[in-house]
Write a protein that holds these residues in place. Structure first.
Motif, mmCIF file in Angstrom:
data_model
loop_
_atom_site.group_PDB
_atom_site.id
_atom_site.type_symbol
_atom_site.label_atom_id
_atom_site.label_comp_id
_atom_site.label_asym_id
_atom_site.label_seq_id
_atom_site.Cartn_x
_atom_site.Cartn_y
_atom_site.Cartn_z
ATOM 1 N N HIS A 1 0.787 -1.035 0.105
ATOM 2 C CA HIS A 1 0.157 0.047 0.160
ATOM 3 C C HIS A 1 0.766 1.254 0.017
ATOM 4 N N PHE A 2 2.068 1.107 0.119
ATOM 5 C CA PHE A 2 3.042 2.380 0.456
ATOM 6 C C PHE A 2 4.262 2.474 -0.669
ATOM 7 N N LEU A 3 4.169 1.518 -1.393
ATOM 8 C CA LEU A 3 5.215 1.585 -2.398
ATOM 9 C C LEU A 3 4.974 2.607 -3.580
ATOM 10 N N SER A 4 6.078 2.952 -4.014
ATOM 11 C CA SER A 4 6.032 4.165 -5.021
ATOM 12 C C SER A 4 6.870 3.763 -6.219
ATOM 13 N N PRO A 5 6.501 4.109 -7.498
ATOM 14 C CA PRO A 5 7.168 3.555 -8.670
ATOM 15 C C PRO A 5 8.648 3.706 -8.433
ATOM 16 N N GLY A 6 9.331 2.741 -8.629
ATOM 17 C CA GLY A 6 10.994 2.779 -8.563
ATOM 18 C C GLY A 6 11.595 2.135 -7.377
ATOM 19 N N ASP A 7 10.668 2.034 -6.461
ATOM 20 C CA ASP A 7 11.184 1.563 -5.021
ATOM 21 C C ASP A 7 11.523 -0.066 -5.102
ATOM 22 N N ILE A 8 12.618 -0.406 -4.403
ATOM 23 C CA ILE A 8 12.878 -1.741 -4.003
ATOM 24 C C ILE A 8 12.267 -2.006 -2.733
ATOM 25 N N LEU A 9 11.352 -3.051 -2.487
ATOM 26 C CA LEU A 9 11.028 -3.594 -1.431
ATOM 27 C C LEU A 9 11.925 -4.435 -0.478
ATOM 28 N N VAL A 10 12.361 -3.895 0.635
ATOM 29 C CA VAL A 10 13.580 -4.769 1.470
ATOM 30 C C VAL A 10 12.779 -5.233 2.706
ATOM 31 N N VAL A 11 12.566 -6.578 2.606
ATOM 32 C CA VAL A 11 11.702 -7.092 3.681
ATOM 33 C C VAL A 11 12.779 -8.023 4.451
ATOM 34 N N ALA A 12 12.749 -7.670 5.963
ATOM 35 C CA ALA A 12 13.507 -8.428 6.860
ATOM 36 C C ALA A 12 12.588 -9.569 7.240
ATOM 37 N N PHE A 13 13.055 -10.817 7.131
ATOM 38 C CA PHE A 13 12.412 -11.964 7.480
ATOM 39 C C PHE A 13 13.032 -12.686 8.967
ATOM 40 N N GLY A 14 13.831 -12.140 9.586
ATOM 41 C CA GLY A 14 14.353 -12.506 10.545
ATOM 42 C C GLY A 14 15.417 -13.690 10.294
ATOM 43 N N GLY A 15 16.049 -13.580 9.124
ATOM 44 C CA GLY A 15 16.693 -14.707 8.580
ATOM 45 C C GLY A 15 16.031 -16.101 8.601
ATOM 46 N N HIS A 16 14.793 -16.172 8.617
ATOM 47 C CA HIS A 16 14.067 -17.432 8.976
ATOM 48 C C HIS A 16 14.073 -18.181 7.443
ATOM 49 N N GLN A 17 14.577 -19.643 7.594
ATOM 50 C CA GLN A 17 14.650 -20.408 6.534
ATOM 51 C C GLN A 17 13.757 -21.392 6.247
ATOM 52 N N ARG A 18 12.818 -21.697 7.254
ATOM 53 C CA ARG A 18 11.990 -22.921 7.071
ATOM 54 C C ARG A 18 10.612 -22.670 6.180
ATOM 55 N N CYS A 19 10.459 -21.690 5.896
ATOM 56 C CA CYS A 19 9.317 -21.177 4.821
ATOM 57 C C CYS A 19 9.780 -20.210 4.072
ATOM 58 N N ALA A 20 8.956 -19.875 2.853
ATOM 59 C CA ALA A 20 9.146 -18.635 2.073
ATOM 60 C C ALA A 20 8.572 -17.499 2.645
#
Length: 232
Positions: A82-101
């Motif tokens: 809901h807050f992306l602007s054109p040209g942004d790169i969405l950077v998502v911290a997942f806590g380094g979790h590897q057991r699901c996508a």
């Protein structure tokens, strides 16, 4: 009694580089950007181009919009749409979790539909073929078919920790097949100025190697100055 945390916290105030600043990073190798930062700025190399860039051209540069989804959760990622602007790169911290996508192809399709330039996470993704069809550059830790939850809590637009670095919304994100480099917002102009010199130096060295250069100057000087200790 401890109160339940809010499911989502969103920082609507954001830094954003100018169009000229964003343009200055387009097509620039991440190695050049890291050199302009004095060898700093790279995310952990576990965060790689999806499929090593075989099926998607993973090259992008744009301002970060950050989301802290937390381990095994996707609610903050949904909110960030809901807050992306054109040209942004969405950077998502997942806590380094590897057991699901961290995301799958439908979310990546919505990221693309918001005209984002790319997606970065410290977790795996799923639906490889679908993400390839979406065509958006993705940097992640690999693949995992398991789904995340969507319970929160999570944040959008606040500083996050990912890949061994702190990333804030408005920082410049530069990615290619070598990985991802983060340029802090307050260093953008300094890095742009240094890039001009690095381009000149790299072009000079490339020409010298193409013309037969065989050695590095630093070691040659040590030999000439007698500062190498030979044994045997």
């Amino acid at each position: 009694m401890i109160e339940e945390p809010a499911q989502l916290t969103v920082n609507k105030a954001r830094n954003r580089p100018t169009a000229a600043q964003i343009a200055a990073f387009q097509g620039v190798q991440t190695s050049f950007v890291a050199d302009a930062l004095g060898g700093d700025g790279a995310l952990d190399p576990a965060i790689r181009p999806l499929g090593e860039g075989r099926d998607i051209r993973c090259v992008a540069a744009g301002p970060a919009l950050t989301a802290d989804a937390g381990p095994a959760d996707i609610l903050a990622t949904y909110a960030a749409l809901h807050f992306l602007s054109p040209g942004d790169i969405l950077v998502v911290a997942f806590g380094g979790h590897q057991r699901c996508a961290a995301v799958g192809d439908r979310v990546m399709g919505m990221v693309r539909n918001n005209e984002a330039a790319g997606f970065v996470t410290d977790g795996p993704v799923r639906d490889y073929a679908g993400i390839v069809d979406v065509g958006l550059p993705v940097w992640c830790t690999g693949l995992n078919p398991a789904s995340p939850f969507s319970n929160g809590p999570g944040t959008v637009g606040l500083p996050i920790s990912i890949g061994g670095r702190q990333v804030a919304t408005g920082d410049m994100i530069c990615g290619d097949r070598d990985g991802v480099v983060v340029v802090p917002f307050d260093q953008i102009d300094t890095v742009i100025a240094r890039l001009a010199e690095i381009h000149k130096l790299e072009a000079k060295l490339d020409a010298e190697v193409a013309n037969g250069r065989r050695h590095a100057d630093k070691v040659a000087r040590l030999i000439e100055d007698g500062k190498i200790n030979y044994v045997g």
